[in-house]
Design a protein around this motif. Sequence first.
Motif, PDB file in Angstrom:
ATOM      1  N   GLN A  23       0.791  -1.233   0.000  1.00 15.82           N
ATOM      2  CA  GLN A  23       0.000   0.000   0.000  1.00 15.82           C
ATOM      3  C   GLN A  23       0.826   1.287   0.000  1.00 15.82           C
ATOM      4  O   GLN A  23       0.297   2.351  -0.300  1.00 15.82           O
ATOM      5  CB  GLN A  23      -0.934   0.003   1.223  1.00 15.82           C
ATOM      6  CG  GLN A  23      -1.996  -1.086   1.181  1.00 15.82           C
ATOM      7  CD  GLN A  23      -2.815  -1.096   2.450  1.00 15.82           C
ATOM      8  OE1 GLN A  23      -2.351  -1.521   3.510  1.00 15.82           O
ATOM      9  NE2 GLN A  23      -4.047  -0.613   2.355  1.00 15.82           N
ATOM     10  N   LYS A  67      -2.038   3.806  -0.708  1.00  6.35           N
ATOM     11  CA  LYS A  67      -3.249   3.289  -1.339  1.00  6.35           C
ATOM     12  C   LYS A  67      -4.158   2.713  -0.264  1.00  6.35           C
ATOM     13  O   LYS A  67      -3.868   1.667   0.327  1.00  6.35           O
ATOM     14  CB  LYS A  67      -2.882   2.215  -2.372  1.00  6.35           C
ATOM     15  CG  LYS A  67      -4.057   1.728  -3.204  1.00  6.35           C
ATOM     16  CD  LYS A  67      -3.576   0.779  -4.296  1.00  6.35           C
ATOM     17  CE  LYS A  67      -4.727   0.366  -5.190  1.00  6.35           C
ATOM     18  NZ  LYS A  67      -4.276  -0.530  -6.293  1.00  6.35           N
ATOM     19  N   ASN A  69      -7.390   1.698  -0.554  1.00  5.87           N
ATOM     20  CA  ASN A  69      -8.126   0.538  -1.052  1.00  5.87           C
ATOM     21  C   ASN A  69      -7.987   0.507  -2.572  1.00  5.87           C
ATOM     22  O   ASN A  69      -7.170   1.238  -3.129  1.00  5.87           O
ATOM     23  CB  ASN A  69      -9.599   0.586  -0.616  1.00  5.87           C
ATOM     24  CG  ASN A  69     -10.254   1.919  -0.953  1.00  5.87           C
ATOM     25  OD1 ASN A  69     -10.130   2.410  -2.073  1.00  5.87           O
ATOM     26  ND2 ASN A  69     -10.948   2.504   0.029  1.00  5.87           N
ATOM     27  N   GLU A  70      -8.780  -0.317  -3.227  1.00  2.00           N
ATOM     28  CA  GLU A  70      -8.660  -0.461  -4.679  1.00  2.00           C
ATOM     29  C   GLU A  70      -9.087   0.798  -5.431  1.00  2.00           C
ATOM     30  O   GLU A  70      -8.753   0.960  -6.608  1.00  2.00           O
ATOM     31  CB  GLU A  70      -9.494  -1.654  -5.161  1.00  2.00           C
ATOM     32  CG  GLU A  70      -8.951  -3.009  -4.726  1.00  2.00           C
ATOM     33  CD  GLU A  70      -7.537  -3.237  -5.210  1.00  2.00           C
ATOM     34  OE1 GLU A  70      -7.259  -2.947  -6.396  1.00  2.00           O
ATOM     35  OE2 GLU A  70      -6.704  -3.687  -4.407  1.00  2.00           O
ATOM     36  N   GLN A  71      -9.807   1.692  -4.754  1.00  8.75           N
ATOM     37  CA  GLN A  71     -10.287   2.894  -5.430  1.00  8.75           C
ATOM     38  C   GLN A  71      -9.487   4.160  -5.094  1.00  8.75           C
ATOM     39  O   GLN A  71      -9.254   4.995  -5.966  1.00  8.75           O
ATOM     40  CB  GLN A  71     -11.773   3.154  -5.081  1.00  8.75           C
ATOM     41  CG  GLN A  71     -12.762   2.251  -5.768  1.00  8.75           C
ATOM     42  CD  GLN A  71     -12.798   0.863  -5.152  1.00  8.75           C
ATOM     43  OE1 GLN A  71     -12.784   0.717  -3.922  1.00  8.75           O
ATOM     44  NE2 GLN A  71     -12.834  -0.157  -6.008  1.00  8.75           N
TER      45      GLN A  71
END
Length: 345
Positions: A23, A67, A69-71
């Motif tokens: 991340q 990061k 999360n994925e979005q």
Amino acid sequence: NGGEAGVVKVAPNLYFVKKIGDQLAFGIGINSPFGLMTEYDRGWVGRYHAIKSDLTVLNVNPSLAYKFNEQFSVGAGLNLSYVKAELTNAIDFGTIGFGLPGLLPQGNDGFAELKGDTWGVGWNVGFLYEFTKSTRIGISYRSTVSYKLKGDAEFSHVPASFQAVPALRNLFKNCDITARLKTPDSLSISLYHSFSPQWAAMGDITWTNWRSFDELRIRFENPYQPNSVVTTDWKDVLRFSLGATYIPTKAWIFRLGTAYDQAPTPNKRLITARIPDNDRFWLACGAGYSLNDTLMVNIGYAHLFIGDTKITKSVLNPEDRLRGGLHGTYKGHVDIISAELKWAF
């Protein structure tokens, strides 16, 4: 009638990024976000306004990105910025000392060379949101950077007859100088969408706060030497860009783009010979080729169409009383050629 004032200038860029876990990532960028270079013939009609103007800004930008999360991702960094400036112009000693033996207006030119440099610190932050794997939006902000340049002023060809006049004998002595410079903050919003594995489109709107640059004032350590002042009163501007990429094979990528880039200079009275700017329309193209899984070469070319720029300087303006009037039209364009090597290891 100053000859070709445009010159060739190299703007280096270097970027490094390293993932730290799944991340977090660390990055560092080295680039030149602002710069200026014009140089006229020594004897041109506007020589009292400008001959050589060279401003180089080198920015070192360490940063971290996370990061969530994925979005959603966020990044932030510091701007450690070095600025170096050199300004030269002629001085009309014939007008300043008119009446002294042998001195005639525009017939006894001297020369001034001003140099200075310093460091400044700013910051930047950015946000990225991915709606899907093919669509994302980014917002980024870069802060202002304030500089206090320190350097020296050198004067040459000062008439010896100035020593006989009390009001002139202490002027135009070599001395230290200081100047303040504030590069603007900016805000960008950009959008990316891929229609297929081969085709993608992107767009960008950038606001730049150029009203922070209201004057160029140089202070001389010599108490008898008045400040050199050029009022700019620049305005905020917008830049709009659109682009597309095409990937026909795994090895090749082709790029095409256009942009409309507003100039911050407000009118012909405040245009300066050092920065004869105007609105610009960009056309750009490029290509990339992957030599293997770790090496990629990119090349690019951009042509900037610049509208004709009128300049109107008057001796009625106290700032230009000794520089003289300057009336004319600039015609110009810019060509940018770029090359990049990308190495993944």
